[in-house]
Scaffold this active site. Structure first.
Site, PDB file in Angstrom:
ATOM      1  N   SER A  15      -5.397  -4.937  -2.164  1.00 13.06           N
ATOM      2  CA  SER A  15      -5.464  -4.725  -0.716  1.00 13.06           C
ATOM      3  C   SER A  15      -6.433  -3.600  -0.405  1.00 13.06           C
ATOM      4  O   SER A  15      -6.799  -3.385   0.733  1.00 13.06           O
ATOM      5  CB  SER A  15      -4.084  -4.348  -0.199  1.00 13.06           C
ATOM      6  OG  SER A  15      -3.699  -3.119  -0.777  1.00 13.06           O
ATOM      7  N   TYR A  35      -0.909  -4.186   7.497  1.00  7.08           N
ATOM      8  CA  TYR A  35       0.084  -3.430   6.740  1.00  7.08           C
ATOM      9  C   TYR A  35      -0.341  -2.009   6.403  1.00  7.08           C
ATOM     10  O   TYR A  35       0.483  -1.146   6.194  1.00  7.08           O
ATOM     11  CB  TYR A  35       0.478  -4.227   5.495  1.00  7.08           C
ATOM     12  CG  TYR A  35       0.058  -3.687   4.159  1.00  7.08           C
ATOM     13  CD1 TYR A  35       0.966  -2.977   3.385  1.00  7.08           C
ATOM     14  CD2 TYR A  35      -1.211  -3.900   3.668  1.00  7.08           C
ATOM     15  CE1 TYR A  35       0.595  -2.498   2.144  1.00  7.08           C
ATOM     16  CE2 TYR A  35      -1.581  -3.439   2.440  1.00  7.08           C
ATOM     17  CZ  TYR A  35      -0.681  -2.734   1.677  1.00  7.08           C
ATOM     18  OH  TYR A  35      -1.048  -2.262   0.457  1.00  7.08           O
ATOM     19  N   TYR A  71       2.687 -13.651  -1.330  1.00  6.63           N
ATOM     20  CA  TYR A  71       1.910 -14.295  -2.391  1.00  6.63           C
ATOM     21  C   TYR A  71       2.130 -15.811  -2.407  1.00  6.63           C
ATOM     22  O   TYR A  71       1.564 -16.506  -3.234  1.00  6.63           O
ATOM     23  CB  TYR A  71       2.328 -13.748  -3.766  1.00  6.63           C
ATOM     24  CG  TYR A  71       1.775 -12.386  -4.115  1.00  6.63           C
ATOM     25  CD1 TYR A  71       1.969 -11.296  -3.268  1.00  6.63           C
ATOM     26  CD2 TYR A  71       1.082 -12.170  -5.301  1.00  6.63           C
ATOM     27  CE1 TYR A  71       1.478 -10.045  -3.600  1.00  6.63           C
ATOM     28  CE2 TYR A  71       0.584 -10.918  -5.634  1.00  6.63           C
ATOM     29  CZ  TYR A  71       0.791  -9.861  -4.781  1.00  6.63           C
ATOM     30  OH  TYR A  71       0.297  -8.631  -5.113  1.00  6.63           O
ATOM     31  N   GLY A 106       1.539  -3.176  -9.417  1.00  7.21           N
ATOM     32  CA  GLY A 106       2.034  -1.829  -9.710  1.00  7.21           C
ATOM     33  C   GLY A 106       3.539  -1.801  -9.502  1.00  7.21           C
ATOM     34  O   GLY A 106       4.072  -2.599  -8.728  1.00  7.21           O
ATOM     35  N   ASP A 107       4.228  -0.865 -10.171  1.00  9.03           N
ATOM     36  CA  ASP A 107       5.692  -0.857 -10.045  1.00  9.03           C
ATOM     37  C   ASP A 107       6.155  -0.186  -8.746  1.00  9.03           C
ATOM     38  O   ASP A 107       7.343  -0.024  -8.518  1.00  9.03           O
ATOM     39  CB  ASP A 107       6.335  -0.198 -11.270  1.00  9.03           C
ATOM     40  CG  ASP A 107       5.893   1.249 -11.427  1.00  9.03           C
ATOM     41  OD1 ASP A 107       5.139   1.743 -10.575  1.00  9.03           O
ATOM     42  OD2 ASP A 107       6.319   1.885 -12.415  1.00  9.03           O
ATOM     43  N   GLN A 147       7.779  -3.244   0.512  1.00 14.27           N
ATOM     44  CA  GLN A 147       7.170  -4.327  -0.269  1.00 14.27           C
ATOM     45  C   GLN A 147       8.194  -5.080  -1.138  1.00 14.27           C
ATOM     46  O   GLN A 147       7.864  -6.092  -1.745  1.00 14.27           O
ATOM     47  CB  GLN A 147       6.088  -3.765  -1.188  1.00 14.27           C
ATOM     48  CG  GLN A 147       4.887  -3.235  -0.455  1.00 14.27           C
ATOM     49  CD  GLN A 147       3.742  -3.000  -1.418  1.00 14.27           C
ATOM     50  OE1 GLN A 147       3.029  -3.898  -1.801  1.00 14.27           O
ATOM     51  NE2 GLN A 147       3.582  -1.764  -1.827  1.00 14.27           N
ATOM     52  N   ASP A 193       3.791   8.511  39.824  1.00 18.53           N
ATOM     53  CA  ASP A 193       2.583   7.829  39.325  1.00 18.53           C
ATOM     54  C   ASP A 193       1.627   7.562  40.491  1.00 18.53           C
ATOM     55  O   ASP A 193       1.441   6.426  40.912  1.00 18.53           O
ATOM     56  CB  ASP A 193       3.053   6.519  38.650  1.00 18.53           C
ATOM     57  CG  ASP A 193       1.905   5.730  38.044  1.00 18.53           C
ATOM     58  OD1 ASP A 193       0.822   6.312  37.829  1.00 18.53           O
ATOM     59  OD2 ASP A 193       2.097   4.512  37.797  1.00 18.53           O
TER      60      ASP A 193
HETATM   61  C1  SPV Z   1       1.080   1.904  33.693  1.00 18.14           C
HETATM   62  O1  SPV Z   1       1.705   1.752  32.647  1.00 18.14           O
HETATM   63  O2  SPV Z   1       0.902   3.010  34.179  1.00 18.14           O
HETATM   64  C2  SPV Z   1       0.517   0.768  34.398  1.00 18.14           C
HETATM   65  C3  SPV Z   1       1.084  -0.547  34.168  1.00 18.14           C
HETATM   66  O3  SPV Z   1      -0.407   0.941  35.136  1.00 18.14           O
HETATM   67  S1  SPV Z   1       2.211  -0.823  35.429  1.00 18.14           S
HETATM   68  O4  SPV Z   1       3.156   0.241  35.404  1.00 18.14           O
HETATM   69  O5  SPV Z   1       2.828  -2.124  35.172  1.00 18.14           O
HETATM   70  O6  SPV Z   1       1.466  -0.840  36.673  1.00 18.14           O
HETATM   71 MG    MG Z   2      -0.789   2.942  35.617  1.00 16.53          MG
END
Ligand code: SPV
Ligand code: MG
Length: 669
Positions: free
Chosen positions: A247, A281, A313, A328-329, A336, A442
């Protein structure tokens, strides 16, 4: 670890074959002699120091060893009385070179498979190879075994005995006891017996365990018949197919050593994990699949290289049916382990074998991996990775992070399901969650400087790409600076929504007053942002609020095409309905005309659809926008309540993460 090889014997039972050289130089096929094969396997197993006792044709043997050109340091010790004494005396002659270290003791006429050598070398205890399936030999060594421990070794024991071969791995504390006994024997004139006679005297103080190698190749060559039998067995073994999966994208000495050991087991096929399997992973691969494949194809001993598409696998084993799978062990424990269990079950179906080598935990190799991770966290490396991941996987997911600790959760959370590992591809720095964490609404109140600080905190401890919630992007004149700052920091994508004035969270919908920007204004903002950006990697995503603000599907689509025309690198369509129908309709209609521009979704309300279905419909980025915030804060509230209700912290302890877990989540640099 030092190897002691006993080569003083005459080998007269081999007749003319040993007339001009010691027995160990007898050819066994495939261009090898008994000795060259032993030495090659020792090199592959990482042994570097060899003490060799000599006698018969001493000089021929020394010259031969040097001519092989193997990276080994030899100490040759001649037993001048080789014709009259046994190898107990050869060991005595070499005693000064045999102190202070674990030892691998073997007779020079022994032919064994790489698997046997590996089993002996990786044994944590002193051991001698025995076979529970081989018949008891008439004239050769047998070991009396009790409770797994060797009590006596000799040719005369038949009760409670097993066929035994003189291949020992001896820890220094055990070897010291045996060596002292050998010295006592030789100094009292007992030089014609086996070294094992000296062992039998002290076996109660010298803990040597039986290592049962069953039918694996491990045989002394005393006669021409032995030689024929061993040569045939070797031919069979060389035809065995061996599979190992890699990997890694940083090949180091530890990997080469494992490849060497695997190649010694037969014809080697190496599987290379696909980029998406590595990314799922471990971390995003620094070197892409094709180059990792080419690298391995050019390593000695590798017969062919194939692609392993998944961590499991199963696909490869079903197709190739390898006789041996090597790993490897380190996968015996941890995430895994289910993969290992699956491999064992698959191999058992047709009698395949799993060979495990000790995993190298060398500090310098860990350092390489750390450096690679660090590189991934640098702005230039991180920025472009989102685009690459979308191209590689078709559809990626992201989870919100609003602090260093939530960043670490996004970075490190891994789930193993049916042989596949799942982890998040990217992080979403949400305005809602960033504001909430600061106890603010917000409404674009948390300023950009503060939002950048959050990004910084996350970036400092993670490597995954970041998608930034840029709200409305602010005034176009300001947005261009935001773009440059985000780009410089290493953010991969900014999403701006087509709203104007005092922005409110979209999930309020029409319950609060929200104004959508005009197509012209918003398109101009996108154009200005695209013009300001310096790199090819950075993405500006246009978020369409038409469905949130109930302006209809047509308006959403008109805007989507106008914004892509203005240069948007991706489109986000949002909805606050539980029913995903309108989102599905938008995707279908948009994809009708535009097959490539990535579509971003935030399925907070319409959360019943699985990622695979979104991918099939044509979506490219799925953002889990606020789930860590919505689970984290209620848990804190609950803890606070529990303490107030109980007037102590004991009751709260049950819902607390153990301190130990916090410590492991946060790595110390
Ligand atoms: C946020 O996460 O601030 C977004 C997505 O703008 S939402 O809250 O759905 O508007
Ligand atoms: Mg937002």
């Amino acid at each position: 670890m030092r190897a002691l090889i006993l080569n003083s014997g005459l080998g007269h039972r081999m007749g003319a074959l040993t007339a001009e050289h010691p027995k160990c130089m007898t050819e066994i096929g495939g261009g090898d002699t008994i000795l060259s094969r032993q030495l090659r396997l020792l090199v592959a197993a990482g042994v570097t120091d060899v003490v060799m006792t000599t006698g018969y044709y001493d000089k021929v043997l020394v010259d031969y060893c040097q001519s092989l050109g193997l990276p080994l340091t030899y100490t040759f010790v001649n037993n001048p009385e080789y014709a009259e004494t046994n190898y107990i005396y050869s060991i005595y002659c070499a005693r000064e070179h045999l102190g202070g270290d674990d030892i691998l003791l073997l007779h020079g006429d022994l032919v064994f498979g790489a698997y046997v050598l590996n089993a002996a070398l990786t044994s944590k205890r002193s051991c001698m190879t025995v076979s529970s399936t081989a018949p008891l030999p008439e004239k050769d060594f047998k070991a009396v075994v009790h409770g797994g421990r060797i009590e006596k070794v000799g040719i005369e024991f038949f009760d409670s005995a097993m066929a035994a071969q003189p291949l020992y791995k001896l820890l220094w504390e055990d070897w010291q006891v045996w060596l002292e006994s050998i010295c006592t024997f030789c100094e009292s004139g007992k030089r014609g017996c086996y070294a094992e006679n000296a062992f039998n005297e002290v076996s109660d103080r010298c803990a040597v365990y039986a290592l049962d190698v069953k039918d694996a190749l491990c045989a002394e060559i005393d006669t021409k018949e032995d030689l024929e039998m061993v040569s045939n067995k070797l031919k069979e073994q060389e035809e065995k197919t061996v599979y190992i999966c890699f990997s890694t994208d940083i090949l180091h000495g530890g990997h080469l050593a494992v490849l060497n050991k695997a190649a010694a087991l037969g014809r080697l096929t190496v599987g290379v994990l696909s980029d998406s399997a590595v990314a799922s992973y471990k971390r995003y691969p620094l070197i892409p699949f094709e180059e990792r494949k080419a690298l391995l194809e050019n390593i000695r001993g590798v017969e062919r290289v194939v692609c392993q598409e998944t961590l499991s696998y199963k696909g490869v084993i079903d197709e190739l049916h390898p006789d041996i799978v090597v790993h490897g062990d380190d996968w015996r424990e941890g995430f895994q382990k289910p993969l290992r269990d699956e491999v064992i079950a698959l191999l058992t179906e047709y009698g395949g074998q799993l060979v495990e080598f000790p995993y190298s935990s060398d500090e310098k190799y860990r350092e390489y991996e750390k450096r690679a991770r660090m590189e991934l966290s640098l702005p230039d490396m991180r920025r472009g990775r989102l685009k690459k991941l979308i191209a590689m996987k078709g559809c990626v997911n992201a989870i919100e992070a609003h602090s260093g600790i939530t960043g670490l959760i996004a970075e490190k959370t891994t789930v193993l399901q049916e042989g596949k590992t799942y982890q998040f591809d990217a992080m979403w720095v949400s305005s809602l969650c960033d504001s909430t964490a600061k106890g603010k609404p917000d409404i674009e109140l948390v300023d950009m400087t503060s939002r950048f600080r959050t990004i910084d905190d996350i970036m400092e401890v993670t490597t995954k790409p970041i998608i930034f919630d840029g709200d409305t992007g602010g005034m176009t004149e300001h947005f261009v600076y935001t773009v440059r700052s985000l780009e410089r920091m290493g953010v991969s994508m900014v999403i701006i929504e087509d709203k104007t004035g005092l922005k409110k969270n979209s999930l309020f919908g029409t319950e609060v007053k929200q104004t959508q920007d005009s197509i012209e204004n918003f398109a101009a903002k996108i154009r200005a942002g695209k013009k300001a950006q310096k790199t090819q990697d950075f993405m500006i995503c246009a978020r369409i609020e038409s469905l949130i603000l109930e302006q209809g599907m047509e308006d959403a689509l008109t805007r989507a095409f106008a914004y892509t025309k203005a240069g948007a690198d991706a489109i986000m369509i949002h909805s606050r309905k539980k029913d995903p129908a309108e989102i599905k309709e938008f995707i279908a209609k948009f994809r009708d005309k535009d097959k490539t521009t990535p579509i971003v979704l935030v399925p907070t309300s319409f959360n019943t659809v699985y990622e695979e279905e979104w991918k099939a419909l044509g979506a490219n980025v799925i953002i889990y926008a606020n789930q860590l915030t919505r689970t984290g804060f209620p848990a804190m509230q609950n803890a606070a309540k529990l303490i107030l209700e109980n007037h102590r912290a004991k009751e709260c302890d049950d819902v607390c993460m153990p301190i130990k877990d916090i410590i492991t989540l946060i790595p110390e640099e």
